[in-house]
Scaffold this motif. Sequence first.
Motif, PDB file in Angstrom:
ATOM      1  N   PRO A 229      18.995  67.632  51.927  1.00  0.00           N
ATOM      2  CA  PRO A 229      20.156  68.089  51.150  1.00  0.00           C
ATOM      3  C   PRO A 229      21.431  67.293  51.427  1.00  0.00           C
ATOM      4  CG  PRO A 229      19.880  69.494  53.031  1.00  0.00           C
ATOM      5  CD  PRO A 229      18.760  68.484  53.083  1.00  0.00           C
ATOM      6  N   THR A 230      21.307  66.160  52.072  1.00  0.00           N
ATOM      7  CA  THR A 230      22.484  65.389  52.469  1.00  0.00           C
ATOM      8  C   THR A 230      22.631  64.131  51.617  1.00  0.00           C
ATOM      9  OG1 THR A 230      21.321  64.024  54.092  1.00  0.00           O
ATOM     10  CG2 THR A 230      22.110  66.172  54.835  1.00  0.00           C
ATOM     11  N   PRO A 231      23.825  63.544  51.566  1.00  0.00           N
ATOM     12  CA  PRO A 231      24.017  62.302  50.816  1.00  0.00           C
ATOM     13  C   PRO A 231      23.623  61.054  51.607  1.00  0.00           C
ATOM     14  CG  PRO A 231      26.111  63.076  51.647  1.00  0.00           C
ATOM     15  CD  PRO A 231      25.094  64.124  52.011  1.00  0.00           C
ATOM     16  N   LEU A 232      22.981  61.234  52.759  1.00  0.00           N
ATOM     17  CA  LEU A 232      22.599  60.118  53.616  1.00  0.00           C
ATOM     18  C   LEU A 232      21.086  59.929  53.580  1.00  0.00           C
ATOM     19  CD1 LEU A 232      23.859  58.208  55.828  1.00  0.00           C
ATOM     20  CD2 LEU A 232      23.070  59.888  57.473  1.00  0.00           C
TER      21      LEU A 232
ATOM     22  N   GLY B 122      30.257  42.632  65.055  1.00  0.00           N
ATOM     23  CA  GLY B 122      30.886  43.877  65.509  1.00  0.00           C
ATOM     24  C   GLY B 122      30.904  44.931  64.427  1.00  0.00           C
ATOM     25  N   PHE B 123      31.200  44.513  63.201  1.00  0.00           N
ATOM     26  CA  PHE B 123      31.202  45.449  62.073  1.00  0.00           C
ATOM     27  C   PHE B 123      29.805  46.007  61.826  1.00  0.00           C
ATOM     28  CE2 PHE B 123      30.974  46.288  57.459  1.00  0.00           C
ATOM     29  CZ  PHE B 123      31.921  47.304  57.396  1.00  0.00           C
ATOM     30  N   LEU B 124      28.798  45.145  61.890  1.00  0.00           N
ATOM     31  CA  LEU B 124      27.409  45.582  61.701  1.00  0.00           C
ATOM     32  C   LEU B 124      27.001  46.559  62.811  1.00  0.00           C
ATOM     33  CD1 LEU B 124      24.894  45.238  59.950  1.00  0.00           C
ATOM     34  CD2 LEU B 124      24.230  43.355  61.445  1.00  0.00           C
ATOM     35  N   PHE B 125      27.390  46.262  64.030  1.00  0.00           N
ATOM     36  CA  PHE B 125      27.094  47.156  65.152  1.00  0.00           C
ATOM     37  C   PHE B 125      27.724  48.529  64.933  1.00  0.00           C
ATOM     38  CE2 PHE B 125      28.345  48.920  69.282  1.00  0.00           C
ATOM     39  CZ  PHE B 125      27.093  49.066  69.868  1.00  0.00           C
ATOM     40  N   LEU B 126      28.979  48.559  64.495  1.00  0.00           N
ATOM     41  CA  LEU B 126      29.653  49.833  64.234  1.00  0.00           C
ATOM     42  C   LEU B 126      28.991  50.602  63.096  1.00  0.00           C
ATOM     43  CD1 LEU B 126      33.414  48.890  64.657  1.00  0.00           C
ATOM     44  CD2 LEU B 126      31.986  50.261  66.180  1.00  0.00           C
TER      45      LEU B 126
ATOM     46  N   ARG C  64      25.802  52.186  64.507  1.00  0.00           N
ATOM     47  CA  ARG C  64      26.150  53.329  65.360  1.00  0.00           C
ATOM     48  C   ARG C  64      26.589  54.533  64.524  1.00  0.00           C
ATOM     49  NH1 ARG C  64      24.015  53.980  69.772  1.00  0.00           N
ATOM     50  NH2 ARG C  64      25.681  55.388  70.315  1.00  0.00           N
ATOM     51  N   LEU C  65      27.365  54.280  63.478  1.00  0.00           N
ATOM     52  CA  LEU C  65      27.814  55.355  62.597  1.00  0.00           C
ATOM     53  C   LEU C  65      26.626  55.997  61.891  1.00  0.00           C
ATOM     54  CD1 LEU C  65      30.129  56.946  61.271  1.00  0.00           C
ATOM     55  CD2 LEU C  65      30.192  55.162  59.504  1.00  0.00           C
ATOM     56  N   TYR C  66      25.689  55.173  61.407  1.00  0.00           N
ATOM     57  CA  TYR C  66      24.497  55.709  60.745  1.00  0.00           C
ATOM     58  C   TYR C  66      23.699  56.573  61.718  1.00  0.00           C
ATOM     59  CZ  TYR C  66      19.869  56.128  58.794  1.00  0.00           C
ATOM     60  OH  TYR C  66      18.673  56.640  58.361  1.00  0.00           O
ATOM     61  N   LEU C  67      23.482  56.094  62.939  1.00  0.00           N
ATOM     62  CA  LEU C  67      22.704  56.863  63.919  1.00  0.00           C
ATOM     63  C   LEU C  67      23.399  58.181  64.271  1.00  0.00           C
ATOM     64  CD1 LEU C  67      21.457  54.013  66.271  1.00  0.00           C
ATOM     65  CD2 LEU C  67      20.161  55.257  64.527  1.00  0.00           C
ATOM     66  N   TYR C  68      24.718  58.158  64.374  1.00  0.00           N
ATOM     67  CA  TYR C  68      25.458  59.385  64.659  1.00  0.00           C
ATOM     68  C   TYR C  68      25.324  60.374  63.498  1.00  0.00           C
ATOM     69  CZ  TYR C  68      29.387  62.549  65.214  1.00  0.00           C
ATOM     70  OH  TYR C  68      30.159  63.671  65.304  1.00  0.00           O
ATOM     71  N   LEU C  69      25.532  59.895  62.272  1.00  0.00           N
ATOM     72  CA  LEU C  69      25.419  60.781  61.107  1.00  0.00           C
ATOM     73  C   LEU C  69      23.986  61.254  60.902  1.00  0.00           C
ATOM     74  CD1 LEU C  69      27.784  58.985  58.580  1.00  0.00           C
ATOM     75  CD2 LEU C  69      28.189  61.136  59.798  1.00  0.00           C
ATOM     76  N   ARG C  70      23.010  60.394  61.174  1.00  0.00           N
ATOM     77  CA  ARG C  70      21.591  60.768  61.038  1.00  0.00           C
ATOM     78  C   ARG C  70      21.257  61.923  61.976  1.00  0.00           C
ATOM     79  NH1 ARG C  70      16.462  59.521  63.269  1.00  0.00           N
ATOM     80  NH2 ARG C  70      14.877  59.310  61.668  1.00  0.00           N
TER      81      ARG C  70
END
Length: 167
Positions: free
Chosen positions: A68-71, A22-26, A29-35
Motif C-alpha cells: 500500500p506504499t508509493p515505494l 556520495g549522492f548515490l550512497f545517500l 541509504r534513504l531507500y533502505l531506511y524507507l524500505r
Amino acid sequence: MNLLDFLSRYGGVMLAVLLGAGFLFLLVRLYLYLRAKMIGRIVYSREFSELGAYEGEHLLLTETVYNPTPLPLFSVNIEGYIYNGIRMAECAQDPKKAMQYFYSRFNLMPFQQIKREHDVICGARGYYKLETVDIYHDRQTTYLDAPAELYIYPRIVPLPERVDPLN
C-alpha cells in the motif's frame, strides 16, 4: 606532472565523481531506511481453497500480498512454517520435524497486489491452524498475522463388495 597540475586538469572530474558517488550512497541509504519503514505496512493473507478435505486430496493455498506504499519493495521474503500434515510440492519435508519451512519472495511495485497459488496435498488427518508469517529484513523481523485453517478428514476406504451367500 606535479600535484597542482593534476588537480587543475582533473580536479573538476574528480569532484564530480566524488559528489556523484556520495549522492548515490545517500539515495541507497534513504531507500533502505524507507524500505524498513514500509515493510511493516505490507498486507498479507493466505487461505486454502477449501475449509476441509480428505487425506490424499489436493488443494490450493493462495497467498495475497499488497504493497500500500508509493515505494517499490524488492526482494521481500515472507517466511513461515507449515505442518507436515499439509505437504507442499515446493518444500522439502523432514519426517523428523513437525513443521516444514516455507518462504515466498516477492518484488512489489507501488500499490501492487500479487496472488500466488501453491499446490497442497492433504497428508495426515487433523485440524491445522496457521497463525503468523515473518519478514526478515535489515536484521529485524516483522511478524504478520496470516490466519488460515484446514480440516483434513480420514481417508475414505471403500467397503468390500458383499457376496450374496445364496448364489
